[in-house]
Design an enzyme around this catalytic site. Structure first.
Site, short mmCIF file in Angstrom:
data_model
loop_
_atom_site.label_atom_id
_atom_site.label_comp_id
_atom_site.label_asym_id
_atom_site.label_seq_id
_atom_site.Cartn_x
_atom_site.Cartn_y
_atom_site.Cartn_z
N ASN A 15 0.85 -1.19 0.00
CA ASN A 15 0.00 0.00 0.00
C ASN A 15 0.89 1.25 0.00
OD1 ASN A 15 -1.39 2.27 1.22
ND2 ASN A 15 -3.01 0.88 1.88
N ASP A 74 -1.29 -3.49 10.01
CA ASP A 74 -2.67 -3.76 9.64
C ASP A 74 -3.50 -2.72 10.35
OD1 ASP A 74 -4.25 -5.66 7.96
OD2 ASP A 74 -5.47 -5.58 9.77
N SER A 75 -4.33 -2.06 9.59
CA SER A 75 -5.02 -0.92 10.18
C SER A 75 -6.45 -0.84 9.68
CB SER A 75 -4.26 0.37 9.87
OG SER A 75 -3.78 0.36 8.55
N PHE A 164 -4.29 9.63 2.56
CA PHE A 164 -4.77 8.52 1.73
C PHE A 164 -6.00 7.91 2.39
CE2 PHE A 164 -3.47 4.63 4.04
CZ PHE A 164 -2.67 5.18 5.03
N GLY A 165 -6.57 6.93 1.70
CA GLY A 165 -7.68 6.16 2.27
C GLY A 165 -8.80 7.05 2.78
N TYR A 166 -9.18 6.83 4.04
CA TYR A 166 -10.33 7.51 4.64
C TYR A 166 -9.95 8.81 5.35
CZ TYR A 166 -12.74 2.93 4.16
OH TYR A 166 -13.29 1.76 3.69
N ASP A 167 -8.74 9.30 5.13
CA ASP A 167 -8.27 10.50 5.83
C ASP A 167 -9.24 11.69 5.75
OD1 ASP A 167 -5.95 9.60 7.03
OD2 ASP A 167 -4.65 10.21 5.38
N ARG A 202 -1.01 5.30 13.54
CA ARG A 202 0.25 4.68 13.09
C ARG A 202 1.43 5.25 13.88
NH1 ARG A 202 -1.20 5.07 8.41
NH2 ARG A 202 -2.07 2.98 8.39
#
Ligand code: IMP
Length: 215
Positions: A15, A74-75, A164-167, A202
């Site tokens: 990722n 893993d998050s 990134f992602g759901y930020d 993180r």
């Protein structure tokens, strides 16, 4: 806890967003870093039901193939009103139906639709947390885990194009800007052993890992 006696480590991730953040967070320690993606290692299927299980799957796959110490992350996002969903399935919620990759606009919309169905409109009904479990795994299979949690509120519409992602839909507690509106440095607030707690899940997990890396 086992000590780390190497300065070379493989980051067990494919990722890009995570890799960028993990590199930034590892930087102060002077490690030689490569990633599973860059080495074109196969991406293992994540079939666990906990962040720890999936973190181990990824770190162990990289450690056994390369004979190096591997670090995985893993998050996921847990939303209280959704019983902790999407949780370990956070990446899966972004999978496009035609199998052509991930779409995080769609994933954020799914979370919003699920919250709307619960009638969760007030910020107090929209609490959740980002979770990260780091797994440091040695080639003999031994593993150590470090968990970080960042509590916050889900906002709508998404705000900000960083990260990134759901930020863009995650407003961390005590702040007025979403992770998507913060620079990477602000998102982590990585303080390397100073008294203030880091901000992101993180970076909080890395702060715990730092006790192994530094001693
Ligand atoms: P996994 O750990 O590979 O199962 O994926 C976790 C998913 O959670 C990622 O694909 C992201 O969508 C999301 N995620 C994890 N950490 C963050 C973050 O810091 N910001 C935004 N999304 C995140």
């Amino acid at each position: 806890m086992r000590k780390l006696e190497t300065k070379e480590i493989i980051l067990a991730t494919h990722n890009e967003g995570k890799l960028r953040e993990m590199r930034q967070l590892m930087e102060p320690f002077g490690f030689k870093i490569t990633s599973a993606g860059e080495r074109r290692l196969p991406e293992p299927a994540e079939e666990g039901t906990t962040f720890e299980e999936n973190a181990y799957t990824k770190a162990w796959a990289a450690a056994k193939t390369t004979n190096m110490v591997a670090l995985s992350d893993d998050s996921g996002l847990s939303v209280d009103a959704l019983g902790g969903a999407p949780g370990v399935y956070t990446a899966d919620w972004a999978e496009k139906e035609d199998g052509s990759g991930r779409d995080f606009q769609m994933a954020m919309q799914k979370v919003e639709t699920a919250l709307a169905e619960k009638g969760a409109v007030d910020p107090a009904q929209r609490k959740g947390a980002f979770n990260a479990v780091l797994c440091l795994c040695w080639p003999d299979g031994h593993a150590e885990y470090f968990k970080g949690v960042a509590p916050g509120t889900l906002v709508w519409p998404p705000r900000g194009g960083d990260g990134f992602g759901y930020d863009p839909v995650f407003l961390p507690d005590g702040h007025e800007r979403t992770f998507g509106e913060m620079t990477a440095d602000e998102k982590h607030s990585w303080t390397m052993g100073q008294a203030t707690e880091p901000l992101s899940h993180r970076a909080r997990a890395f702060a715990k890992l730092a006790t192994v890396l530094l001693h």
